[in-house]
Design a protein around this motif. Sequence first.
Motif, PDB file in Angstrom:
ATOM      1  N   SER A  54     -10.452   4.727  -1.783  1.00  0.00           N
ATOM      2  CA  SER A  54     -10.577   3.298  -1.481  1.00  0.00           C
ATOM      3  C   SER A  54     -11.253   2.561  -2.647  1.00  0.00           C
ATOM      4  CB  SER A  54     -11.399   3.108  -0.208  1.00  0.00           C
ATOM      5  OG  SER A  54     -10.740   3.719   0.872  1.00  0.00           O
ATOM      6  N   HIS A  58      -6.022  11.786   2.178  1.00  0.00           N
ATOM      7  CA  HIS A  58      -6.726  10.572   1.807  1.00  0.00           C
ATOM      8  C   HIS A  58      -7.595  10.827   0.606  1.00  0.00           C
ATOM      9  CE1 HIS A  58      -6.047   7.951   5.241  1.00  0.00           C
ATOM     10  NE2 HIS A  58      -6.895   7.090   4.737  1.00  0.00           N
ATOM     11  N   ASN A  65      -6.115  -0.157  -1.480  1.00  0.00           N
ATOM     12  CA  ASN A  65      -5.682   0.885  -2.422  1.00  0.00           C
ATOM     13  C   ASN A  65      -4.264   1.289  -2.070  1.00  0.00           C
ATOM     14  OD1 ASN A  65      -7.385   1.916  -0.042  1.00  0.00           O
ATOM     15  ND2 ASN A  65      -6.055   3.660  -0.503  1.00  0.00           N
ATOM     16  N   LYS A  81       0.810  -1.220   0.000  1.00  0.00           N
ATOM     17  CA  LYS A  81       0.000   0.000   0.000  1.00  0.00           C
ATOM     18  C   LYS A  81       0.844   1.270   0.000  1.00  0.00           C
ATOM     19  CE  LYS A  81      -3.435   0.710   2.736  1.00  0.00           C
ATOM     20  NZ  LYS A  81      -4.657   1.129   2.041  1.00  0.00           N
ATOM     21  N   ARG A  94       1.809   2.352   2.916  1.00  0.00           N
ATOM     22  CA  ARG A  94       1.110   2.955   4.057  1.00  0.00           C
ATOM     23  C   ARG A  94       2.104   3.318   5.156  1.00  0.00           C
ATOM     24  NH1 ARG A  94      -4.570   1.892   6.059  1.00  0.00           N
ATOM     25  NH2 ARG A  94      -4.625   1.842   8.328  1.00  0.00           N
ATOM     26  N   GLU A 113     -15.934   3.306   4.247  1.00  0.00           N
ATOM     27  CA  GLU A 113     -15.388   2.353   5.200  1.00  0.00           C
ATOM     28  C   GLU A 113     -16.255   2.256   6.455  1.00  0.00           C
ATOM     29  OE1 GLU A 113     -13.906   4.818   3.787  1.00  0.00           O
ATOM     30  OE2 GLU A 113     -11.984   4.247   2.937  1.00  0.00           O
TER      31      GLU A 113
HETATM   32 MG    MG Z   1      -7.895   3.098   3.880  1.00  0.00          MG
END
Ligand code: MG
Length: 347
Positions: free
Chosen positions: A157, A239, A151, A61, A63, A186
Amino acid sequence: MITKRWSVDNSVDKEDSYSQFSQAADLLKNNEVVAFPTETVYGLGGNAENDEAVRKIFEAKGRPSDNPLIIHIADKGQLDAFVTEIPQNAQALMDRFWPGPLTLIFNLKEGVLSHYATADLSTVAVRMPDHPVALALLNKTGLPIAAPSANRSGRPSPTTADHVWEDLNGRIAGLVDGGPTGVGVESTVVDCTGDVPVILRPGGITREQLEEAVGEIRVDPALADESQAPKSPGMKYRHYAPDAPLYLVEGTKEDIQHFVEDKKKEGLSVGVLTTSENLEFYRADFIYACGQRDKLETVASSLYEALRYFNTTDADIIFCEMFPGEGVGHAIMNRLMKAAGHRVISR
Ligand code: MG
Ligand code: AMP
């Protein structure tokens, strides 16, 4: 890496889906990462008990490592292994909303989950997804599965397998295609470690539904006030942003059209994110109708598709209508504010 892709029927007990689930479950048990549909968005799953598996999720990701993952389970009985206690409020919320788009924060029992999954916090986020494919896969592994949205970090997302493919093909071991997801935003994240449950992230279960189930609910003040540090680490990151800058417009559709014309005069290519009611009204280069304004759940379910749509266009700038902040509108506005980098304009 070659990413395996399986298409499965949502009636998961069909014979021909069986071997595909087995292959996907085997990859998870071997500490590989596999994307699968849930009722909210596609998740990128990995064995939450294994450091290597969890690191692969963060890596695929891109992340930030201080943003903890949600642990997915198929059976409430799995909780005892890695939470210290199940408070009364949490039990009531689980009984009412699981399986479903509600994530609960518990105090973590040390020693079972990878510390990467919880980003070294003393708490853990858990949910039971309400999707036959996700549940079948979780059941087959018998493991707690860490699964953030599938994602690349920062992007909208994924609500279809193609979105996942766009972002992660070649970066993950497998993708289970179970068709488009339903809710589209989400899960709601609720901290249950104190006396009163606190919403840390608005999502598929509304504040009103939570109040009806357990009475008093608080909302993390950081959700309404950008200057405060959010209690949910992930809420501080940029985001959902499309490539072109997105502006939320506080005003009428005539106001939005006015902004569009101003920008067109400057030679820019202009996009408008609206709903089906106003689709015919606007004159812009790219217009996307995201559900129906009088049915906010339809806006939620196509919101990320809408944001991704603009990345397929040459739009230099995007104007977007605002939505009421109640019900699922709370989550819609939260995501749009992030996608817009909090840019709200009015005439
Ligand atoms: Mg997320
Ligand atoms: P995602 O998996 O991308 O839907 O993001 C999961 C969200 O849950 C992020 O906003 C995380 O910061 C949040 N989260 C996960 N674990 C915790 C926790 N222990 N305490 C508070 N928020 C959490």
